[in-house]
Design an enzyme around this catalytic site. Structure first.
Site, PDB file in Angstrom:
ATOM      1  N   THR A 194       0.822  -1.215   0.000  1.00  0.00           N
ATOM      2  CA  THR A 194       0.000   0.000   0.000  1.00  0.00           C
ATOM      3  C   THR A 194       0.856   1.266   0.000  1.00  0.00           C
ATOM      4  O   THR A 194       0.522   2.248  -0.667  1.00  0.00           O
ATOM      5  CB  THR A 194      -0.926  -0.003   1.228  1.00  0.00           C
ATOM      6  N   SER A 206       0.972  -7.255  -1.299  1.00  0.00           N
ATOM      7  CA  SER A 206       1.496  -8.372  -0.491  1.00  0.00           C
ATOM      8  C   SER A 206       0.534  -9.565  -0.493  1.00  0.00           C
ATOM      9  O   SER A 206       0.938 -10.674  -0.146  1.00  0.00           O
ATOM     10  CB  SER A 206       1.833  -7.926   0.929  1.00  0.00           C
ATOM     11  N   THR A 265       0.790  -4.559   4.090  1.00  0.00           N
ATOM     12  CA  THR A 265       0.401  -4.943   5.450  1.00  0.00           C
ATOM     13  C   THR A 265      -0.383  -6.257   5.474  1.00  0.00           C
ATOM     14  O   THR A 265      -0.489  -6.882   6.519  1.00  0.00           O
ATOM     15  CB  THR A 265      -0.452  -3.838   6.099  1.00  0.00           C
TER      16      THR A 265
END
Lengths: 163, 163, 163, 163
Positions: free
Chosen positions: C12, C56, C85
């Site tokens: 992000t 991710s 995250t």
């Protein structure tokens, strides 16, 4: 020469990043960043009236009737409408010829106000001036240009409203 | 309907924070943030021509002659001038009646563009529209309003250009 | 006590708004905003080495092997890794126990750096200090707290990494 | 491992542009942007206690006694102090050896938080981690580095705290 109102309908201008879905979303109904935009612009005079909070791709004929109703009923003669860019052309053509002696200017943004480095302030600043200087009729103001309803057209390649 | 140029002269719009003196300063001569402002506004069309880089309190009659010369010599008919707010009224009155069939619009900012949360984009966005929609003459556009040279007046209490 | 490198993997932190799709996207491979973040932070010392540019959630065991390889091969003893995250916990546990005498700190952001009002600078600032002050091992630093690999856990309700 | 408080004393971090004087000023006493900085950082845990609002060049021995008193009286063991960069070194040396078993970390910013593109979030993010990871004593954290009181020194040429 104020006599000006801003009606907000949603669109990219009023979207923000949502942490949980990792996407851009509109806030709750009638929530708009336009008052904060005007505060930064240090222009406190236009009344802001939220009338809906929609992605303009979800806008139907019924929503356009609602926008037209709002344009007619507000006491101000000069009307700026913030609107998504996806169907701004359709709303401009829908309103064209139905707004009497009012000057109506549609505007919006290609990048949300809340994300910074947005064209929102520039576009709304232009629309507010256009609404005060142009003769009665329906227009769009995007990225420094004034368009008549027939000329409103988002170029999908450049992401801009080019002539 | 472009045929528009932006002449930059400095002023608060183009100041930035200087780490060493802890004050707001203008960059080197002819350095301006207006091209970056236009990039964010996604309006690539106006040519930008820096002509000086001054706090408007330091502007003399000679500088105003230089501005007038630039207005006359540029090929564009529509001219936006970015200018400090401190003496924008004096420059507007100086230019008034001398610019032929050109539409000339002064604008500026009360908070520097480089500091964020600035009125610069909103003001320049308005000035660009005003320069295309108003008849020939000299005007100032600040914070959503159009002023004729006699009406340009910064209210020292509110820091705004009120009617 | 520098001897520090930042390896970037996407996430992000490095996303930005895309005008055409109206969604948040990563740039071309190996494009990262971390050097700009460091410029604003006025800390020019850490070397930045992009190793991949992934959401991710798309990260596989092979990508984690690639990250481990990069951690081992860089000459610096102190390593910060920027990471999405969504699976930061998995990568932390994958690396745990395999990084020898290096201090490795994972960090990221819940709001992209490019959107403003981001936690990216705060998190990277914390991770850079953690990488210099903590003993060898694998850690995550998010939102003001240091986590061991077993304690890294994104709370889907609050969007934060709470203890 | 929280047990952390942020004491604010003013300094560049908390200055903002003042429209009327066209200079950078601190707000009214005890006004600070640190809570907003923490909100953006999405770290809600540190208590923030404003104790003064000064340009650090105006800081006297009496003010430093007041800071020391606050460090001693707060219940938290980990203390971050936001402070102007001009005399951060003097305050660090004043506090050195007097703060018992507390870990005290001074930090600040070279560009005000309110002006955007500031190093404030990065520095405070680092200081919060340093206050949790370093042994008792007095430190400064600026621009990615940890300094002991004797090593705190602002380089007037680069505007950074270099080793």
């Amino acid at each position: 020469m104020e006599n000006l109102v801003i009606l907000t309908t949603g669109g990219t201008l009023d979207k923000d990043h949502d942490t949980f879905t990792e996407s851009l979303v509109l806030g709750a109904e009638n929530v708009t960043n336009v008052p904060e935009l005007l505060r930064i612009a240090r222009t406190h005079f236009p009344r802001v009236q939220p009338i809906m909070s929609l992605d303009s791709l979800d806008m139907t004929e019924a929503h356009r009737e609602q926008i037209l109703g709002a344009v007619k009923i507000v006491p101000e003669q000069h009307v700026v409408i913030t609107h998504g860019t996806g169907t701004m052309d359709q709303t401009a053509r829908f309103l064209d010829g139905k707004t009497g002696d009012k000057t109506v200017v549609l505007t919006g943004a290609l990048r949300p106000f809340a994300l910074g480095k947005s064209d929102a302030g520039f576009n709304v600043g232009g629309a507010i001036i256009a609404a005060q200087t142009l003769p009665p009729g329906v227009y769009a103001v995007m990225n420094g240009r004034v368009f008549k309803p027939d000329g409103v057209k988002k170029d999908p390649k450049s992401g801009r409203f080019d002539l």
